[in-house]
Design a protein around this motif. Structure first.
Motif, mmCIF file in Angstrom:
data_model
loop_
_atom_site.group_PDB
_atom_site.id
_atom_site.type_symbol
_atom_site.label_atom_id
_atom_site.label_comp_id
_atom_site.label_asym_id
_atom_site.label_seq_id
_atom_site.Cartn_x
_atom_site.Cartn_y
_atom_site.Cartn_z
ATOM 1 N N LEU A 60 41.750 46.854 42.402
ATOM 2 C CA LEU A 60 41.117 47.683 43.423
ATOM 3 C C LEU A 60 39.635 47.381 43.548
ATOM 4 O O LEU A 60 39.055 47.414 44.636
ATOM 5 N N SER A 99 38.538 44.750 46.009
ATOM 6 C CA SER A 99 38.596 45.014 47.450
ATOM 7 C C SER A 99 37.182 45.196 48.009
ATOM 8 O O SER A 99 36.358 45.894 47.413
ATOM 9 N N LEU A 123 37.558 52.372 48.263
ATOM 10 C CA LEU A 123 38.853 53.012 48.071
ATOM 11 C C LEU A 123 38.673 54.272 47.229
ATOM 12 O O LEU A 123 38.072 54.235 46.149
ATOM 13 N N ASN A 167 36.691 52.906 43.610
ATOM 14 C CA ASN A 167 36.465 51.529 43.164
ATOM 15 C C ASN A 167 34.980 51.181 43.280
ATOM 16 O O ASN A 167 34.157 51.980 43.732
#
Length: 717
Positions: free
Chosen positions: A20, A23, A27, A40
């Motif tokens: 995560l 990314s 998030l 995250n």
């Protein structure tokens, strides 16, 4: 898949937390009550909160109040349709500093078996909130809006109706003038079928079969261009133009242009009828014998008779002759066509009559030369000034806005009695003096002008012997590449030292072209330039020599072969030659000029379009010219003063040239601000006094050194 040890500053970290964190989007995992249970690394960067500050915080605090309901509805939609994927929403968020920023938000459901649920949060599904900042889109969208606004303004500024059709037969673009000309409701173009539009168009035409036939012909031949005339049932007449729309080498559609020429056609029909009536009436035919057939003014014979009579009349105390000639009229004929030239002459005649309603005679002597005879007039100078001002007003000719310019000579009967031809000659000398003084002005004849005429004759005679006497020399000015940080080219510039004084090129080059001496002078300059630079060119294949070439030189059918033979003899590679020409050479009716340039380009030489932007052609016409480089005229470079200006015309020139695969050189660069500005626009090379004045061959090392110092100074800014 998660355990009690996977804790990070109070936030539950799933076993795939590293995934995560990879990314780029923020998030956030949310408990059923809306509190944040996981974030995250991208979330920390986007909102500016530490992970422990995000732990337990309600997600609504990260959005501006106006978008709370928007995000809630997104959650409700996801919970109502667990298997669906609601589209992202545009929202505004708030970071740790309280600053608002635009973002795009999306949601998804995560099963409780995948992400551990913190104590007290219950079980079942968790919501995963994805947030992506969109601030970076604003600048791009603004640039796009500005570009589209400029394109739309350009499209709407033309008097022609424009329609663009894609290869698939869809409407790709049109302007409002097209809709007005054809009476098409805008909503009709937004429909799914083109049939209603076709029916509306053909219903207005006198010959719809021929109209559709031409369209079908062009569909079978996508590269063809077309020009025809459409007659309407209501009496209107349109000229229809069509050419393929290209993106690079690919044809992507077709552009249709419609011009309403009904007034012109009716005027032509009326003129034809008038001529038929005149042919039937002998008296009117006799009258026409004393008129200029194009403008309706008196002709040369009428003027000569009137001037002779005026000089015989003893009572007259003043006889004034005003002789005027249009400046650069040949360019109107060459570029816009002879019909446009005729239209301008007619307009000039109309204005001239209005300026001198009390004149004895207003006549057209021929070509673009007009004459006015005044007798017993106390203010001839005032009238001459009025004529210059009156005619120098914009006029639209064949859809192009032009501003006529004229040079006027004024000669008056003085104490010395002179004959008609002598008085007219005085006015002619004064007119040429006005043209030499800068054009668009009038000058009264003075005896000193005769001396100047003799001097011009002497200069022409001297130029005849200039080459053989060794009076023609060559100066070299460096052209630099800011990107490469070095001098990449020298331009060879002709110089004439006559009797110890240097004659400006702006004076002797036009004279050399008029007399044909430019062939001899041009050959001398090219030969000297190759010999002088041969060693320097051989050191680096990227270096080149630039030489100006006149259209007169290109009329020599052996010009290209002579240049290549000279290059071979001096050891200069053809690809290291750049021939600079002006736009006017491409408008010459003699296609052999283009063949000469094409022959040189085939051998590797390059062609540069000099003084670009000062002529009549448009940026879009570049794709049709056999050129490799455009040289932006110094008048545009001089617009840059501080470097903070917004000059869309410069960026448009450079971007358009680059999109056509051409390189760009800017002339007249005199300041560091101009150099920086042009470099920021990705201009390929620069030329001007900032880097070096034109220097003779013996001072080339000095010019190189000065240019390199200037480049180093720019790098240090």
């Amino acid at each position: 898949m998660a355990d009690s040890q996977s804790q990070n500053n109070g936030l539950a970290t799933p076993s795939f937390g590293m995934v995560l964190d990879a990314s780029p989007d923020a998030l956030l995992a949310l408990a059923p009550g809306g509190s944040i249970t996981m974030a995250n690394a991208a979330a920390e960067r986007l909102f500016g909160f530490k992970p422990k500050e995000l732990a337990g915080r309600n997600y609504r605090s990260l959005f501006t109040p106006g978008f709370h309901d928007e995000v809630d509805r997104l959650f409700q939609q996801q919970l109502a349709e667990p298997g669906g994927h609601p589209p992202p929403r545009e929202v505004f968020c708030v970071n740790s500093n309280g600053a608002e920023f635009p973002a795009e938000v999306a949601v998804a459901l995560l099963p409780g078996s995948v992400l551990a649920v913190p104590p007290g949060a219950g079980s079942g599904h968790q919501l995963l909130l994805s947030v992506r900042g969109t601030s970076h889109r604003a600048a791009a969208q603004e640039d796009l809006r500005e570009a589209m606004s400029l394109l739309t303004a350009t499209l709407e500024s033309t008097a022609d109706g424009i329609l663009v059709i894609s290869n698939q037969g869809n409407v790709a673009g049109f302007n409002d003038q097209f809709l007005r000309m054809w009476g098409i409701p805008p909503e009709l173009l937004e429909g799914d079928s083109e049939e209603p539009i076709v029916q509306l168009v053909v219903s207005q035409l006198a010959d719809p079969v021929a109209f559709m036939g031409r369209i079908n012909e062009l569909q079978d031949n996508p590269e063809a261009e077309s020009h025809d005339v459409l007659d309407f049932k209501d009496g209107r007449t349109f000229e229809r133009y069509s050419r393929p729309q290209r993106v690079g080498e690919q044809i992507v559609g077709r552009v249709w242009s419609f011009r309403d020429v009904t007034p012109r056609r009716k005027a032509q029909e009326q003129a034809q009828q008038a001529m038929l009536d005149l042919a039937a009436q002998a008296e009117k035919l006799r009258t026409m014998a004393f008129q200029d057939p194009l403008t309706g003014l008196a002709n040369r014979a009428v003027f000569n008779d009137a001037l002779a009579d005026a000089l015989k009349e003893p009572r007259l105390k003043a006889v004034d002759v005003l002789l005027l000639d249009l400046d650069d009229f040949k360019e109107v004929n060459d570029i816009l066509g002879h019909q446009a030239g005729d239209d301008m002459l007619i307009e000039v005649a109309r204005r001239l009559r209005g300026c001198v309603p009390t004149a004895d005679v207003v006549a057209r002597l021929g070509g673009d030369e007009f004459v006015v005879l005044l007798t017993a007039c106390p203010d001839a100078d005032d009238i001459a000034g009025c004529i210059v001002r009156c005619l120098h007003v914009p006029v639209t000719i064949s859809g192009t806005v032009l501003r006529p310019s004229l040079s006027l000579g004024l000669a008056s009967l003085g104490q010395d009695n002179v004959g008609p031809s002598e008085l007219l000659r005085h006015a002619d000398i004064a007119m040429y003096a006005a043209k030499a003084a800068g054009k668009n002005r009038f000058l009264r004849f003075h005896p000193d002008m005769m001396t100047a005429l003799v001097q011009r004759t002497d200069m022409e005679s001297g130029l005849q012997m200039a080459v053989s006497r060794g009076e023609i020399s060559v100066d070299f000015q460096p052209i630099v590449s800011h990107r490469m940080g070095q001098v990449v080219q020298f331009e060879a510039l002709a110089r004439w030292d006559k009797d110890g004084e240097r004659v400006p090129p702006s004076v002797f080059i036009p004279l050399a072209e008029r007399t044909g001496l430019i062939n001899e002078i041009g050959a001398e300059v090219m030969a000297y330039g190759m010999v002088q630079l041969a060693s320097w060119l051989s050191e680096d294949p990227s270096r080149s020599l630039s030489v100006n070439v006149s259209g007169v030189q290109l009329q020599n059918p052996d010009f290209a072969e002579e240049v290549l033979r000279l290059a071979d003899a001096t050891g200069v590679a053809a690809y290291q030659l750049a021939l600079e020409v002006t736009e006017s050479v491409f408008f010459d009716a003699d296609c052999s000029l283009i063949k000469q340039l094409s022959r040189l380009r085939d051998a590797g030489a390059r062609v540069a379009l000099d003084d670009f932007g000062t002529g009549y052609s448009s940026l879009g016409r570049l794709q049709d010219l056999p050129v490799d480089t455009v040289k932006i005229d110094k008048t545009f470079v001089s617009m840059v003063r501080t470097g903070a200006e917004r000059l869309p015309i410069l960026s448009s020139m450079i971007n358009m040239a680059h999109s056509l695969g051409l390189t760009v050189t800017a002339e007249g660069v005199e300041t560091a601000a101009q150099a920086d500005y042009l470099t920021a626009l990705d201009c390929d090379s620069l030329q001007g006094y900032l880097f070096s004045l034109p220097e003779p061959g013996v001072r080339m090392k000095y010019a190189l050194h000065h240019a390199e110092e200037a480049l180093n100074a720019l790098k240090g800014r």
